[in-house]
Design a protein around this motif. Structure first.
Motif, PDB file in Angstrom:
ATOM      1  N   ALA A 125       0.859  -1.194   0.000  1.00 54.54           N
ATOM      2  CA  ALA A 125       0.000   0.000   0.000  1.00 54.54           C
ATOM      3  C   ALA A 125       0.892   1.240   0.000  1.00 54.54           C
ATOM      4  N   VAL A 126       0.599   2.162  -0.911  1.00 51.99           N
ATOM      5  CA  VAL A 126       1.328   3.436  -0.980  1.00 51.99           C
ATOM      6  C   VAL A 126       0.306   4.542  -0.726  1.00 51.99           C
ATOM      7  N   TRP A 127       0.605   5.462   0.208  1.00 50.27           N
ATOM      8  CA  TRP A 127      -0.349   6.511   0.540  1.00 50.27           C
ATOM      9  C   TRP A 127      -0.276   7.650  -0.467  1.00 50.27           C
ATOM     10  N   GLU A 128      -0.659   7.310  -1.668  1.00 47.62           N
ATOM     11  CA  GLU A 128      -0.600   8.265  -2.757  1.00 47.62           C
ATOM     12  C   GLU A 128      -1.546   7.709  -3.809  1.00 47.62           C
ATOM     13  N   ARG A 129      -2.278   8.578  -4.463  1.00 47.79           N
ATOM     14  CA  ARG A 129      -3.182   8.079  -5.499  1.00 47.79           C
ATOM     15  C   ARG A 129      -2.442   8.106  -6.830  1.00 47.79           C
ATOM     16  N   LEU A 130      -1.973   6.927  -7.227  1.00 53.51           N
ATOM     17  CA  LEU A 130      -1.170   6.816  -8.450  1.00 53.51           C
ATOM     18  C   LEU A 130      -2.040   6.273  -9.579  1.00 53.51           C
ATOM     19  N   PRO A 131      -1.694   6.574 -10.824  1.00 51.51           N
ATOM     20  CA  PRO A 131      -2.478   6.005 -11.930  1.00 51.51           C
ATOM     21  C   PRO A 131      -2.425   4.477 -11.892  1.00 51.51           C
ATOM     22  N   LEU A 132      -3.529   3.846 -12.269  1.00 49.22           N
ATOM     23  CA  LEU A 132      -3.567   2.378 -12.249  1.00 49.22           C
ATOM     24  C   LEU A 132      -2.882   1.792 -13.477  1.00 49.22           C
ATOM     25  N   ASN A 133      -2.468   0.537 -13.308  1.00 46.44           N
ATOM     26  CA  ASN A 133      -1.861  -0.244 -14.397  1.00 46.44           C
ATOM     27  C   ASN A 133      -0.539   0.320 -14.879  1.00 46.44           C
ATOM     28  N   GLU A 134       0.177   0.954 -13.979  1.00 42.62           N
ATOM     29  CA  GLU A 134       1.539   1.386 -14.305  1.00 42.62           C
ATOM     30  C   GLU A 134       2.499   0.723 -13.321  1.00 42.62           C
ATOM     31  N   PHE A 135       3.780   0.773 -13.651  1.00 42.03           N
ATOM     32  CA  PHE A 135       4.767   0.079 -12.815  1.00 42.03           C
ATOM     33  C   PHE A 135       5.592   1.084 -12.012  1.00 42.03           C
ATOM     34  N   PHE A 136       5.854   0.721 -10.744  1.00 44.30           N
ATOM     35  CA  PHE A 136       6.588   1.605  -9.835  1.00 44.30           C
ATOM     36  C   PHE A 136       7.592   0.788  -9.026  1.00 44.30           C
ATOM     37  N   ASN A 137       8.649   1.484  -8.563  1.00 45.89           N
ATOM     38  CA  ASN A 137       9.545   0.900  -7.562  1.00 45.89           C
ATOM     39  C   ASN A 137       9.212   1.551  -6.223  1.00 45.89           C
ATOM     40  N   VAL A 138       9.337   0.788  -5.135  1.00 38.12           N
ATOM     41  CA  VAL A 138       8.973   1.332  -3.823  1.00 38.12           C
ATOM     42  C   VAL A 138      10.019   0.955  -2.769  1.00 38.12           C
ATOM     43  N   ARG A 139       9.972   1.687  -1.655  1.00 40.66           N
ATOM     44  CA  ARG A 139      10.810   1.367  -0.492  1.00 40.66           C
ATOM     45  C   ARG A 139       9.885   1.062   0.688  1.00 40.66           C
ATOM     46  N   VAL A 140      10.143  -0.042   1.389  1.00 42.75           N
ATOM     47  CA  VAL A 140       9.265  -0.478   2.478  1.00 42.75           C
ATOM     48  C   VAL A 140       9.398   0.467   3.673  1.00 42.75           C
ATOM     49  N   THR A 141       8.227   0.875   4.213  1.00 40.13           N
ATOM     50  CA  THR A 141       8.230   1.778   5.370  1.00 40.13           C
ATOM     51  C   THR A 141       7.474   1.207   6.575  1.00 40.13           C
ATOM     52  N   GLY A 142       6.673   0.159   6.393  1.00 33.42           N
ATOM     53  CA  GLY A 142       5.903  -0.368   7.520  1.00 33.42           C
ATOM     54  C   GLY A 142       5.144  -1.622   7.144  1.00 33.42           C
ATOM     55  N   TYR A 143       4.320  -2.078   8.094  1.00 26.68           N
ATOM     56  CA  TYR A 143       3.656  -3.384   7.945  1.00 26.68           C
ATOM     57  C   TYR A 143       2.196  -3.298   8.330  1.00 26.68           C
ATOM     58  N   ARG A 144       1.385  -4.047   7.599  1.00 25.88           N
ATOM     59  CA  ARG A 144      -0.024  -4.169   7.934  1.00 25.88           C
ATOM     60  C   ARG A 144      -0.397  -5.639   7.820  1.00 25.88           C
ATOM     61  N   HIS A 145      -1.675  -5.927   7.993  1.00 21.08           N
ATOM     62  CA  HIS A 145      -2.151  -7.296   7.821  1.00 21.08           C
ATOM     63  C   HIS A 145      -1.762  -7.842   6.464  1.00 21.08           C
ATOM     64  N   ARG A 146      -0.908  -8.797   6.396  1.00 23.50           N
ATOM     65  CA  ARG A 146      -0.536  -9.491   5.163  1.00 23.50           C
ATOM     66  C   ARG A 146      -0.069  -8.540   4.054  1.00 23.50           C
ATOM     67  N   SER A 147       0.387  -7.365   4.422  1.00 24.19           N
ATOM     68  CA  SER A 147       0.803  -6.421   3.388  1.00 24.19           C
ATOM     69  C   SER A 147       1.855  -5.470   3.946  1.00 24.19           C
ATOM     70  N   LEU A 148       2.441  -4.715   3.037  1.00 20.24           N
ATOM     71  CA  LEU A 148       3.480  -3.754   3.410  1.00 20.24           C
ATOM     72  C   LEU A 148       2.983  -2.346   3.152  1.00 20.24           C
ATOM     73  N   LEU A 149       3.538  -1.415   3.914  1.00 20.65           N
ATOM     74  CA  LEU A 149       3.399   0.003   3.573  1.00 20.65           C
ATOM     75  C   LEU A 149       4.695   0.404   2.893  1.00 20.65           C
ATOM     76  N   ALA A 150       4.594   1.299   1.932  1.00 26.75           N
ATOM     77  CA  ALA A 150       5.822   1.677   1.222  1.00 26.75           C
ATOM     78  C   ALA A 150       5.674   3.062   0.642  1.00 26.75           C
ATOM     79  N   GLU A 151       6.826   3.640   0.265  1.00 27.70           N
ATOM     80  CA  GLU A 151       6.805   4.928  -0.428  1.00 27.70           C
ATOM     81  C   GLU A 151       7.399   4.723  -1.816  1.00 27.70           C
TER      82      GLU A 151
END
Ligand code: SF4
Length: 512
Positions: free
Chosen positions: A484-510
């Protein structure tokens, strides 16, 4: 005769066809006909109803969740209506037999298909509160023949774990058409011809194509809950045939593949390492962007074959093991294939050989664990034993890519259905939710911290859905981690991210 294929998506013990996966069923079915059928999805049929019921419908509203039930539509409203109005026959592919949670698609149910196909384009629009309630739609005759195929014809379908399967009813369809073949040489022409169908599928660059290497279960007597042994006797598909299909699919634009349509990839051609290497090296030589696997019987996991997978697969793959239970009583009562000690040995082995990080930020090859709730002989202690085993894995410092917990669906024809049905499921139902929550908190989160420490860079994630200002994305692959990235990004595009935290079965990232 003009024909359309209506893909309601499939999920079987061996084989996945829920987007972003492209399953084998619609491709093979398309290959049976001389003219290429029009490809439609259940989302298309829902969209017709949606548009007629909710003026100015927004599939991806800026302040809410993306409507995944219509996200995978292939055409716009007018064109879907035109296709349906000019179609003589609709071949409907249905069958979810290992129901899971799906991020960006919702499989169609039999009831939904019947209601919507009657309505789409041929009935007055339904407005107001009843618009999205399939039960409220009046049944109607379709102007085209309805042919049902897919896994649903062997045991039924069920989209929700822990509930009874839906079975096709006589009279709802003009024809029930099982897809049968005796040899893979017979299947090859339709498989190659049907490959062209992917050209009609949306967002091909973000999809992963399921590839079949074999069918049936090699065990003499299968696990109590599984539909694979009742579908077909064991057959393996020669490396040349698999490679030829992948090459053909690449010719139509596919780039990512998973060897997932088989009960156990380690058992390929009876476990022959030479044939396995011929298959893997031939596929790797085609240079797909992703080459992953699914389904590994712990009994067949050994050093030699694991090394081959680590050598030829792209990083981030998962050897998903159907351990199902760590309680010996349940293992025995359901004829499961993995005794307790063997589970630990194989998890250690795959960690030792595949537990290094690849260039996309994920480990080369890690084990995954499947746990099933509601099996025969399950007691309160079963849940304790399962928790204790998972805790031991964590305490030993081992890596598990994911722990998949499902509530069993007893499908007709399986030993579980004949022997106990839903007895244990009903009895223990109230215990499941808190137990699953405990696993998610006490096992999953520390495991995610170990797998993806803060600061880990993950590459090439595809943005799949929104929830308000959050974008959810995943890498293309076998069991990619949800980010999950706290940013509204266009769908169906590719991104690189850096992990910043953890949630249920998922990661938070920037985003980086
Ligand atoms: S080993 Fe069990 S789960 Fe796997 S295909 Fe055979 S019966 Fe199904």
């Amino acid at each position: 005769m003009t024909r359309a294929i209506l893909d309601c998506y499939t999920d079987e013990p061996a084989g996945l066809g829920v987007p972003p996966f492209i399953g084998v069923w619609p491709r093979y079915v398309a290959g049976l006909y001389q003219d290429e059928p029009t490809y439609l999805t259940i989302d298309d049929i829902r969209l017709v109803r949606y548009v007629e019921s909710v003026p100015k419908v927004t599939i991806d509203p800026p302040a809410g969740r993306t409507h995944i039930e219509v996200l995978n539509h292939t055409r716009e409203y007018d064109e879907i209506k035109r296709v349906l109005a000019n179609t003589d026959e609709v071949v409907i592919v249905v069958g979810v037999q290992t129901p899971g949670k799906y991020l960006s698609a919702r499989p169609g149910t039999l009831r939904e298909v019947n209601k919507l196909l009657g309505v789409a384009g041929f009935q007055p629009a339904i407005r107001g509160r009843d618009a999205l309630d399939t039960k409220a739609a009046p049944p109607a005759r379709s102007p085209f023949r309805k042919v049902l195929t897919g896994p649903v014809l062997t045991g039924g379908t069920q989209f929700r774990g822990g509930t009874r399967p839906q079975l096709p009813e006589a009279g709802d369809f003009d024809e029930l058409h099982p897809l049968v073949f005796d040899t893979y040489e017979q299947l090859q022409p339709p498989a190659l011809k049907g490959a062209a169908l992917i050209g009609q599928m949306p967002r091909l660059a973000n999809r992963i194509v399921e590839i079949e290497t074999g069918r049936g279960c090699p065990r003499e007597k299968g696990c109590s809950f599984c539909t694979e042994p009742i579908k077909q006797t064991v057959l393996w598909r020669r490396p040349e045939l698999v490679i030829e299909e992948v090459k053909t699919l690449m010719g139509f634009g596919a780039r990512a593949f998973r060897l997932g349509k088989q009960s156990c990839i380690y058992s390929y051609e009876g476990g022959d390492p030479q044939k396995l290497e011929t298959l893997l090296s031939g596929l790797a030589a085609l240079k797909p962007t992703i080459l992953h696997i699914d389904n590994a019987n712990p009994m067949m996991i050994d050093e030699q074959r694991t090394k081959l997978f680590v050598k030829y697969l792209t990083p981030g793959s998962t050897a998903a093991m159907g351990i199902e239970s760590f309680d010996p009583e349940v293992t025995k009562a359901n004829n499961l294939n993995c005794p307790y000690d063997m589970a630990f040995e194989t998890i250690r082995l795959v960690n030792r050989l595949g537990g290094f990080r690849g260039e996309n930020g994920c480990h080369a090859l890690l084990p995954g664990i499947n746990i099933l709730l509601g099996l025969a002989a399950e007691t309160l202690e079963t849940l304790d034993k399962n928790f204790a085993a998972l805790k031991r894995i964590l305490d030993e410092g081992l890596l598990i890519r994911r722990i998949n917990i499902r509530r069993v669906v007893p499908f007709p024809g399986t030993p579980l259905y004949e022997q106990v049905g839903q007895k244990y499921l009903r009895r223990n139902q109230r215990l499941y939710t808190p137990w699953i929550e405990k696993i998610r908190q006490e096992i999953d989160i520390p495991m995610l911290q170990r797998l993806f420490p803060i600061g880990t860079v993950l590459k090439d994630l595809c943005s799949e859905v929104h929830n308000g200002g959050t974008t959810f994305m995943r890498q293309i692959g076998s069991y990619p981690i949800l980010v999950a990235v706290w940013e509204r990004l266009p769908l169906n595009e590719f991104f690189n991210v850096r992990v910043t935290g953890y949630r249920h079965r998922s990661l938070l990232a920037e985003r980086i």
